[in-house]
Structures are given as C-alpha cells and as structure tokens.
Motif scaffolding. Structure first.
Motif, PDB file in Angstrom:
ATOM      1  N   CYS A  72       1.099  -0.698   0.102  1.00  0.00           N
ATOM      2  CA  CYS A  72      -0.304   0.268   0.059  1.00  0.00           C
ATOM      3  C   CYS A  72       0.762   1.140   0.252  1.00  0.00           C
ATOM      4  N   CYS A  73       0.352   2.270  -0.767  1.00  0.00           N
ATOM      5  CA  CYS A  73       1.143   3.502  -1.127  1.00  0.00           C
ATOM      6  C   CYS A  73       2.640   3.820  -1.480  1.00  0.00           C
ATOM      7  N   SER A  74       2.950   2.062  -2.008  1.00  0.00           N
ATOM      8  CA  SER A  74       3.909   2.534  -3.582  1.00  0.00           C
ATOM      9  C   SER A  74       4.206   3.044  -4.525  1.00  0.00           C
ATOM     10  N   THR A  90       0.438   6.060  -6.576  1.00  0.00           N
ATOM     11  CA  THR A  90       0.683   5.344  -5.930  1.00  0.00           C
ATOM     12  C   THR A  90       0.032   4.424  -5.392  1.00  0.00           C
ATOM     13  N   TYR A  91       0.029   3.245  -5.743  1.00  0.00           N
ATOM     14  CA  TYR A  91      -1.042   1.661  -5.439  1.00  0.00           C
ATOM     15  C   TYR A  91      -1.314   1.925  -4.278  1.00  0.00           C
ATOM     16  N   ALA A 102       1.897   8.061   3.703  1.00  0.00           N
ATOM     17  CA  ALA A 102       2.836   8.845   3.590  1.00  0.00           C
ATOM     18  C   ALA A 102       3.329   8.426   2.751  1.00  0.00           C
ATOM     19  N   ALA A 103       3.389   8.196   1.515  1.00  0.00           N
ATOM     20  CA  ALA A 103       4.789   7.740   0.642  1.00  0.00           C
ATOM     21  C   ALA A 103       5.232   9.251   0.178  1.00  0.00           C
ATOM     22  N   SER A 124       8.617  15.744   1.094  1.00  0.00           N
ATOM     23  CA  SER A 124       8.256  17.431   0.409  1.00  0.00           C
ATOM     24  C   SER A 124       9.265  17.782   0.434  1.00  0.00           C
ATOM     25  N   PHE A 125       8.885  18.962  -0.806  1.00  0.00           N
ATOM     26  CA  PHE A 125      10.228  19.944  -1.846  1.00  0.00           C
ATOM     27  C   PHE A 125       9.726  21.029  -0.367  1.00  0.00           C
ATOM     28  N   ASP A 126       8.956  20.992   1.015  1.00  0.00           N
ATOM     29  CA  ASP A 126       9.573  22.396   1.348  1.00  0.00           C
ATOM     30  C   ASP A 126      10.551  21.919   2.781  1.00  0.00           C
TER      31      ASP A 126
END
Length: 141
Positions: A72-74, A90-91, A102-103, A124-126
């Motif tokens: 999950c979430c991969s 994501t999957y 929380a991928a 996160s890019f931040d």
C-alpha cells in the motif's frame, strides 16, 4: 567441392544469426530491475535488508514490482527530472482502503552506475529529506 563451400556458407550464416549470449545493457542504467540490499537512516551505517524487495523502473514512467504486488502507498508512476524522480501515482488496491499513506513525494538519485543505485526519499519539497532515509540497490536478474 560445392558441398564443402555450401557447408561453410551455411555454418557461417548459422553462427552469425545466433542471438548474443548477453543482453545489451540499457542506455540509461536506471531503467532496469533493482533489488534493495541496504538502507541507512541519517548519518548511520548501512544496514542489510532481510526481505526481498525488487522494483523495476521503466522509461515510460512506470514502476513495476515483478516479484510481488506493491505494498500500500508504494510508488507506481514517476516523472524524471534529471536526478529527481517525482512520484505521480501510488498503489491503492482494495486492501489499502483504510491505509493513510505517507508516501515519498520523490526519490533523489544520489549515485547511479550500471550495477548500483543509491536514492534518498524526499517527503516534501518544503522539507527536502526526512531523516536522510537512503536506499541502496543492486541490479536484479
């Protein structure tokens, strides 16, 4: 004499038409199957991975998991911008309906050779890197 010449010609043709024993390496080493061998958090040491985890990056932006169904979430799709693989999908199969993902937002390629790939997760890019989680892969056959 004619038979000898025909035999030599036939033998030469059959040898030249034989498929190469080894496949040619991909033009971009990222686009192949990778097996996770070690992980590292922060400035710690590399730790071996006990479970089998294989993923394949495709030039069309797909990420395949040939030895298992993705967790999950991969990440299953990405867009490449230089050394950054931005995760675009994501999957989320049926068994994932109650999972709060929380991928990572991206993977940053730190090192890439024909036989080794080292990436860092970007959540996160931040805040570019979460605890410096790094993954080391080797080519999987």
């Amino acid at each position: 004499m004619k038979q000898l010449i025909l035999f030599v010609l036939f033998l030469g043709l059959s040898i030249s038409c034989r498929k190469a024993d080894q496949d040619a390496p991909p033009s971009d080493p990222l686009y192949q199957k990778w097996r996770l061998i070690e992980t590292r958090n922060g400035t710690g040491t590399w730790e071996p991975v006990s479970s089998e985890s294989v993923m394949e990056f495709r030039a069309n932006g797909n990420i395949l998991y040939p030895k298992s169904e993705p967790a999950c979430c991969s990440p299953i799709r990405f867009e490449r911008q230089g050394e950054t693989l931005s995760i675009t999908e994501t999957y989320g199969g049926e068994s994932c309906i109650y999972v709060d993902c929380a991928a990572p937002a991206a993977y940053k390629i730190l090192s890439l050779t024909a036989s080794e790939l080292i990436m860092e997760m970007v959540y996160s890019f931040d805040q570019p890197v979460l605890a410096g989680i790094r993954m080391k892969y080797s080519v999987s056959k």
